[in-house]
Design a protein around this motif. Structure first.
Motif, PDB file in Angstrom:
ATOM      1  N   VAL A  59       0.851  -1.187   0.000  1.00  0.00           N
ATOM      2  CA  VAL A  59       0.000   0.000   0.000  1.00  0.00           C
ATOM      3  C   VAL A  59       0.888   1.239   0.000  1.00  0.00           C
ATOM      4  N   TYR A  60       0.272   2.391  -0.236  1.00  0.00           N
ATOM      5  CA  TYR A  60       0.976   3.671  -0.185  1.00  0.00           C
ATOM      6  C   TYR A  60       0.802   4.305   1.191  1.00  0.00           C
ATOM      7  N   GLY A  82      -2.030   6.493   1.013  1.00  0.00           N
ATOM      8  CA  GLY A  82      -3.244   5.865   0.512  1.00  0.00           C
ATOM      9  C   GLY A  82      -4.437   6.143   1.408  1.00  0.00           C
ATOM     10  N   SER A  83      -5.586   5.632   0.998  1.00  0.00           N
ATOM     11  CA  SER A  83      -6.822   5.905   1.735  1.00  0.00           C
ATOM     12  C   SER A  83      -7.366   4.679   2.448  1.00  0.00           C
ATOM     13  N   GLY A  84      -6.571   3.605   2.501  1.00  0.00           N
ATOM     14  CA  GLY A  84      -7.022   2.404   3.188  1.00  0.00           C
ATOM     15  C   GLY A  84      -5.860   1.587   3.694  1.00  0.00           C
ATOM     16  N   THR A  97      -5.491  -1.544   3.300  1.00  0.00           N
ATOM     17  CA  THR A  97      -5.155  -2.478   2.238  1.00  0.00           C
ATOM     18  C   THR A  97      -5.726  -1.949   0.928  1.00  0.00           C
ATOM     19  N   ALA A  98      -5.233  -2.494  -0.163  1.00  0.00           N
ATOM     20  CA  ALA A  98      -5.786  -2.080  -1.458  1.00  0.00           C
ATOM     21  C   ALA A  98      -7.271  -2.402  -1.532  1.00  0.00           C
ATOM     22  N   SER A 138      -9.421  -2.281   0.718  1.00  0.00           N
ATOM     23  CA  SER A 138     -10.270  -1.389   1.523  1.00  0.00           C
ATOM     24  C   SER A 138     -10.091   0.073   1.132  1.00  0.00           C
ATOM     25  N   ASP A 139      -9.257   0.337   0.153  1.00  0.00           N
ATOM     26  CA  ASP A 139      -9.008   1.713  -0.284  1.00  0.00           C
ATOM     27  C   ASP A 139     -10.184   2.193  -1.134  1.00  0.00           C
ATOM     28  N   VAL A 164      -9.441   2.888  -4.841  1.00  0.00           N
ATOM     29  CA  VAL A 164      -9.280   1.671  -5.628  1.00  0.00           C
ATOM     30  C   VAL A 164     -10.640   1.037  -5.893  1.00  0.00           C
TER      31      VAL A 164
END
Length: 416
Positions: A272-273, A276-278, A280-281, A283-284, A287
């Protein structure tokens, strides 16, 4: 998706698509899954799918739209095109390889009874696959050909060079467009095993790399008289729209595969970044929004395609019932317009999705072993056929000036 060169085992089958041709999808599920597994590796290695086409033949896929009483599966026009979308989701090269084959079946089952028709349908019932050799890279102007047939004994001799002969590399028979000694257009059915037939794997497009859309040479090929058809006029027909719908079905399958690959990539992704906004990917929300948009674009393509398919099914049913010629003419015209509209929508939606797909992940999404770039390359290559910009212009001309759409598209050198 794993880093192995295999296509995703996630199959995005939304409710609106899953129910279509379901009995046929179930029949071919195992063979299509097997074909899908090696699709990325085949492209990377330029390994032509001869064995995979044999699997389809053995399973009865190439006879799916042949009427049951003639030895086929009995799938309707609309079921057959859905099957081609389904095949393209697993392997788009093969869907295009079979374009001319299924178009020939459609033409023949609507043609008047004749010994020539019986011969072609019997060949297909026995498992034969047909290719196509119509277009040339010659000096012939638009509407003319350099491929010639001449009388020889009780038959004919065919000579010429074709390009864009999609499917012919794999075919048992090929339908060839030529000109006879009187300058009239004729159709020639050629057994690809005949002396003088040379098929080259020289198609060099960046997408749909395995369609065999390259050169076919006919060097003094002897052809029986019964395999040469002189064109004495044409009844109303939707052949031009049908071959375009096969390409749109292939694009539609690519659109579904994009969603499948996006889902698998995200559900397996652990990196993940920091911004990022989550956690995990999966839960982002950004995405997830992207995947929702990819699904909506697939839905858009599917809806446009099915509208055009329904119009051609109406045309097919009227012709099969030997309806009033005026009613058939009107149905064919509606099919042409619906197909032109669908081409603009499907091409735009799938190419957009093929680009947005990379918004689901970072640089790892560009790893060649994942093959995600194949979707854009394949879709872009298919979209070059009968360019949709020209179709948009034709629709505008119809609406503004009342100019009917042409249902045939020719290529060649521009007049001097």
């Amino acid at each position: 998706m794993s880093t192995q060169t295999e296509i995703s085992h996630v199959l995005h089958q939304p409710a609106w698509a899953a129910a279509r041709a379901s009995r046929f999808k179930q029949r071919f599920a195992a063979v299509l899954t097997d074909i899908a597994r090696g699709a990325i590796a085949r492209e990377e290695e330029r390994r032509l799918p001869f064995a995979e086409l044999e699997q389809l033949k053995d399973a009865g896929f190439t006879r799916a739209t042949l009427p049951e009483e003639l030895g086929g599966g009995g799938a309707s026009l609309s079921e057959g095109l859905e099957l081609l979308s389904h095949l393209a989701q697993h392997e788009p090269n093969l869907a295009q390889v079979l374009r001319s084959h299924f178009a020939l079946i459609e033409r023949q089952i609507l043609a008047p009874p004749s010994s020539a028709r019986d011969r072609v349908l019997a060949r297909i019932a026995s498992g034969a696959v047909y290719g196509n050799a119509s277009h040339e890279r010659s000096s012939a102007q638009v509407g003319s050909l350099e491929t010639r047939v001449r009388a020889h004994g009780d038959g004919y001799v065919l000579s010429g060079t074709k390009y864009y002969s999609t499917g012919t590399l794999y075919a048992d028979w090929v339908s060839v467009s030529a000109v006879d000694e009187e300058g009239e257009f004729v159709g020639v059915a050629v057994d690809t095993r005949s002396p003088g037939v040379t098929r080259a794997d020289d198609w060099n497009g960046f997408g749909q790399r395995l369609t065999g859309s390259g050169t076919t040479v006919f060097d003094e090929v002897r052809v029986p008289a019964h395999d040469v058809t002189h064109r004495t006029g044409s009844a109303p027909g939707h052949g031009g729209a049908y071959v375009q719908l096969v390409l749109l079905a292939a694009l539609n399958g690519i659109g579904r595969a994009i969603v499948s690959d996006a889902i698998e990539f995200v559900t397996r992704r652990t990196r993940v970044y920091s911004n990022g906004s989550g956690a995990t990917a999966a839960s982002d929300p950004i995405v997830l929004e992207t995947i929702g948009e990819l699904s909506a674009l697939s839905y858009q393509a599917d809806a446009a395609l099915q509208s055009a398919v329904a119009a051609l099914q109406d045309s097919h049913d009227l012709q099969a019932a030997d309806a009033d010629p005026r009613a058939i003419d009107e149905a064919v015209a509606r099919g042409d317009v619906a197909t032109a509209h669908a081409q603009i929508v499907v091409v735009t939606a799938v190419l957009d999705a093929a680009t947005k797909l990379f918004d689901i992940g970072g640089a790892s999404a560009t790893d060649r072993s994942r093959g995600l770039d194949r979707h854009w390359r394949n879709a872009r290559t298919i979209a070059t056929h009968n360019p949709h910009r020209n179709k948009a212009k034709a629709i505008g001309d119809l609406l503004v000036n009342g100019t009917p759409l042409s249902n045939s598209w020719l290529t060649g050198e521009a007049a001097g």
